[in-house]
Each structure stands twice: as structure tokens, then as C-alpha cells.
Design an enzyme around this catalytic site. Structure first.
Site, PDB file in Angstrom:
ATOM      1  N   SER A  98       0.802  -1.228   0.000  1.00 13.76           N
ATOM      2  CA  SER A  98       0.000   0.000   0.000  1.00 13.76           C
ATOM      3  C   SER A  98       0.832   1.274   0.000  1.00 13.76           C
ATOM      4  CB  SER A  98      -0.947   0.011   1.202  1.00 13.76           C
ATOM      5  OG  SER A  98      -0.228   0.170   2.412  1.00 13.76           O
ATOM      6  N   LYS A 117       0.610   4.862   6.613  1.00 12.12           N
ATOM      7  CA  LYS A 117       0.097   5.688   5.508  1.00 12.12           C
ATOM      8  C   LYS A 117       0.783   7.055   5.560  1.00 12.12           C
ATOM      9  CE  LYS A 117      -2.941   2.419   4.714  1.00 12.12           C
ATOM     10  NZ  LYS A 117      -2.749   1.476   3.599  1.00 12.12           N
TER      11      LYS A 117
END
Length: 217
Positions: free
Chosen positions: A54, A118
Site C-alpha cells: 500500500s 500511511k
């Protein structure tokens, strides 16, 4: 001559006695300083393993990373900065929002309490919207000075900050994965509470071969 030399000899031990405590003090202070530095380093830093894609291309599955704990990275209530890559607890509330928005899918494969990583793109009080592959902050395109992987289909459904602008609450940030095409992030479960941030990414230490079934998280 001998008397003069004896006097000179007597002066030398006296000087050594005066210097010895100073050397000991300097050695003590240096050792104390070194212990404090080592102790702080041991407490303030930790390591992590990247299991998913990701955050590609910055972080790849199999990367081992150095992280600075949140209390050290953001002391005295300092807010995170845009662009910071952070780890955080995926909360039960976020898991429930994720599952509610995609009933009957595997959205709940990420369990509450898991640690995700993230990048922060929007700060408290800002309005964020993702149109296509462009992030808009307060209506203006965000210049992202890092490499991202765009979504293959910009028309996919995302419940947060895509169909309409989202105003980030005062105690939250908004995060995205750099791999926009394969990341379960704020687009799916909304803003991230700052209190849930656990650490800030510092650097990649080394890489090991990941399992074949690396997940997208």
C-alpha cells in the site's frame, strides 16, 4: 641542586592529584551523557516490518523500517506535518465504518488494533477531496513531492473525500497510501485521530523476501 629537584618532584604529584578528580568528573559526565543518549534512543525508536504494497513505491513488502515513536516525533502536542508517513492503530470504529461502507466484501480483513502505515495528506481543519488522481486541499491541487501509484479506475466508489469534499476534524488528519490503486486508507474509513498515531517513519533499514500473499493494507 638536590633540594631544588626534590621540591620540583614534590610539585608533580600534587598537580596530578588535582587533575585526577577533574578527569574522573569528565569521564563520569561523558558516561552519563552516553547512557542518556542510548536510553533515549532505545525508548524513542522502534522498528517495523512492511507486509503490504500500500505504500509502494516508497515502501515495499519485506522492508524493515526504523520508526520514531509518536511522543518523540511530536512532543508537547506538536501536530504532524503534511507528507509525514506514520503508523497508527486501526481502530474498531474505523473497521466498522469500513465494513458498513462495503457490506459483503473482505473490507473487514483488517482487524481493529492492527498497525497500518500511511502518508498524511490533509491536516486538522482543512478540506480535502480526491478527484481522479489529484488531491485537492481547500480547493487547490496538492503538489505531492513524492512518487505515487495512480488508481487504474478513478471512477471507483470511495465513501470519503471523493464524491464530495471532507473537512478534517480538529483532532484528526487524513491519510492515503502512496499506492493509490491498492491501499485501504482514509478514502474507505475517513479521518484518522491524531491520538491513534503510534510512530513516524524515519528510514528503511533493509529488505527481506516477503511472503507471496502480501496483502493490501
Amino acid at each position: 641542586m638536590k633540594i631544588f629537584n626534590h621540591a620540583s618532584d614534590r610539585a608533580t604529584p600534587s598537580a596530578n592529584i588535582q587533575e585526577l578528580p577533574l578527569r574522573n568528573r569528565n569521564r563520569y559526565y561523558f558516561s552519563l551523557f552516553l547512557l542518556l543518549v542510548l536510553g533515549y534512543t532505545a525508548l524513542a525508536f522502534t522498528t517495523g516490518y512492511i507486509p503490504s504494497s500500500s505504500m509502494e513505491p516508497l515502501l515495499k513488502p519485506g522492508d524493515h523500517v526504523l520508526l520514531m515513536r509518536a511522543w518523540a516525533a511530536y512532543p508537547f502536542g506538536i501536530l504532524p506535518s503534511r507528507g509525514d508517513v506514520v503508523t497508527f492503530h486501526f481502530t474498531k470504529a474505523a473497521q466498522e465504518r469500513d465494513a458498513a461502507n462495503f457490506p459483503g466484501t473482505d473490507a473487514t480483513s483488517i482487524k481493529s488494533g492492527e498497525i497500518l502505515i500511511k502518508r498524511i495528506v490533509a491536516l486538522p481543519g482543512e478540506t480535502v477531496q480526491i478527484l481522479g488522481n489529484t488531491v485537492y486541499i481547500n480547493g487547490k491541487p496538492l503538489h505531492e513531492n513524492y512518487t505515487t501509484i495512480p488508481v487504474n479506475n478513478p471512477n471507483l466508489y470511495y465513501p470519503y473525500a471523493v464524491l464530495q469534499p471532507l473537512t478534517v476534524p480538529s483532532d484528526c488528519v487524513f491519510v492515503l497510501g502512496d499506492n493509490r490503486n491498492n491501499s485501504d486508507d482514509g478514502r474507505f474509513w475517513g479521518p484518522l485521530h491524531i491520538r491513534d498515531i503510534t510512530a513516524k517513519y524515519v528510514l528503511t533499514l533493509y529488505h527481506t523476501k516477503p511472503p507471496k500473499d502480501s496483502e493490501s493494507q
